[in-house]
Design a protein around this motif. Sequence first.
Motif, PDB file in Angstrom:
ATOM      1  N   ASP A   6       0.845  -1.194   0.000  1.00 58.18           N
ATOM      2  CA  ASP A   6       0.000   0.000   0.000  1.00 58.18           C
ATOM      3  C   ASP A   6       0.882   1.247   0.000  1.00 58.18           C
ATOM      4  OD1 ASP A   6       0.920   0.206   2.564  1.00 58.18           O
ATOM      5  OD2 ASP A   6      -1.013  -0.084   3.525  1.00 58.18           O
ATOM      6  N   GLU A   7       0.247   2.406   0.081  1.00 61.55           N
ATOM      7  CA  GLU A   7       0.994   3.657  -0.016  1.00 61.55           C
ATOM      8  C   GLU A   7       1.927   3.893   1.172  1.00 61.55           C
ATOM      9  OE1 GLU A   7      -3.057   4.025   1.556  1.00 61.55           O
ATOM     10  OE2 GLU A   7      -2.329   3.466  -0.407  1.00 61.55           O
ATOM     11  N   ASN A   8       1.703   3.182   2.300  1.00 59.54           N
ATOM     12  CA  ASN A   8       2.575   3.310   3.468  1.00 59.54           C
ATOM     13  C   ASN A   8       3.712   2.291   3.457  1.00 59.54           C
ATOM     14  OD1 ASN A   8       0.915   5.343   4.444  1.00 59.54           O
ATOM     15  ND2 ASN A   8      -0.434   3.876   5.446  1.00 59.54           N
ATOM     16  N   GLY A   9       3.762   1.460   2.441  1.00 62.48           N
ATOM     17  CA  GLY A   9       4.800   0.445   2.354  1.00 62.48           C
ATOM     18  C   GLY A   9       4.431  -0.866   3.020  1.00 62.48           C
ATOM     19  N   PRO A  58       7.446   1.175  -9.318  1.00 60.66           N
ATOM     20  CA  PRO A  58       6.638   1.465  -8.134  1.00 60.66           C
ATOM     21  C   PRO A  58       5.477   0.489  -8.048  1.00 60.66           C
ATOM     22  CG  PRO A  58       7.166   3.472  -9.271  1.00 60.66           C
ATOM     23  CD  PRO A  58       7.673   2.342 -10.124  1.00 60.66           C
ATOM     24  N   ASN A  59       5.344  -0.118  -6.901  1.00 60.40           N
ATOM     25  CA  ASN A  59       4.468  -1.269  -6.733  1.00 60.40           C
ATOM     26  C   ASN A  59       3.042  -0.836  -6.404  1.00 60.40           C
ATOM     27  OD1 ASN A  59       3.679  -3.853  -6.475  1.00 60.40           O
ATOM     28  ND2 ASN A  59       5.000  -4.341  -4.755  1.00 60.40           N
ATOM     29  N   ARG A  60       2.383  -0.223  -7.356  1.00 62.12           N
ATOM     30  CA  ARG A  60       1.016   0.220  -7.118  1.00 62.12           C
ATOM     31  C   ARG A  60       0.138  -0.198  -8.296  1.00 62.12           C
ATOM     32  NH1 ARG A  60       2.232   6.159  -6.761  1.00 62.12           N
ATOM     33  NH2 ARG A  60       3.853   5.407  -8.105  1.00 62.12           N
ATOM     34  N   PHE A  61      -0.605  -1.231  -8.086  1.00 64.63           N
ATOM     35  CA  PHE A  61      -1.499  -1.718  -9.128  1.00 64.63           C
ATOM     36  C   PHE A  61      -2.884  -1.890  -8.541  1.00 64.63           C
ATOM     37  CE2 PHE A  61       2.648  -3.565  -9.929  1.00 64.63           C
ATOM     38  CZ  PHE A  61       2.915  -2.979 -11.137  1.00 64.63           C
ATOM     39  N   ARG A  62      -3.847  -1.926  -9.401  1.00 61.91           N
ATOM     40  CA  ARG A  62      -5.188  -2.291  -8.983  1.00 61.91           C
ATOM     41  C   ARG A  62      -5.866  -2.980 -10.161  1.00 61.91           C
ATOM     42  NH1 ARG A  62      -9.461   1.121 -10.543  1.00 61.91           N
ATOM     43  NH2 ARG A  62      -8.737   2.876 -11.757  1.00 61.91           N
TER      44      ARG A  62
END
Length: 159
Positions: free
Chosen positions: A47-50, A143-147
């Motif tokens: 998530d955005e907080n790691g 950057p590990n942000r997928f949905r």
Amino acid sequence: MSGAKNLLKGLGVTFRNMVSKPVTICYPEVKREMPTRYRGRHFLNRDENGLERCIGCSLCSVNCPVGCIHVVAAENDPKNPTSAGERYAETYEINLLRCIYCGYCEEACPVDAVVLREHYELADYDRGNYIAEKDDLLVYPEPNRFRVNFLGNTEVMKS
């Protein structure tokens, strides 16, 4: 007469292909761009907080038609949480040799923790490397942000 006509048709096809652009690519120097719906290697999101997104609910494991996902959940420490939920996946393993890359695990995940991305180079000489553990799955080069969008496709979230 029909033999000469067929000969001219064949020569036409041959000359047309001689002047057209080739469809081959120089792999591995040039990587093929995969379609957006392509399901390749598995990754686990943060998530955005790691923190890990996986909450250890095992819905991915339950929905896997070949049973290649193994999840062991554990209670989260409130002072030093691993994930945002009450539980986290203490053990998360995927047997990539048994996986059929159907994407059911991705669709079943309620927090978009599991994603299948465009990475298709999965060849290896050692069968043991095909058991992807949590540490292997949490590593992603971007950057590990997928949905997962409403069509079931993974997409990178815009920041």
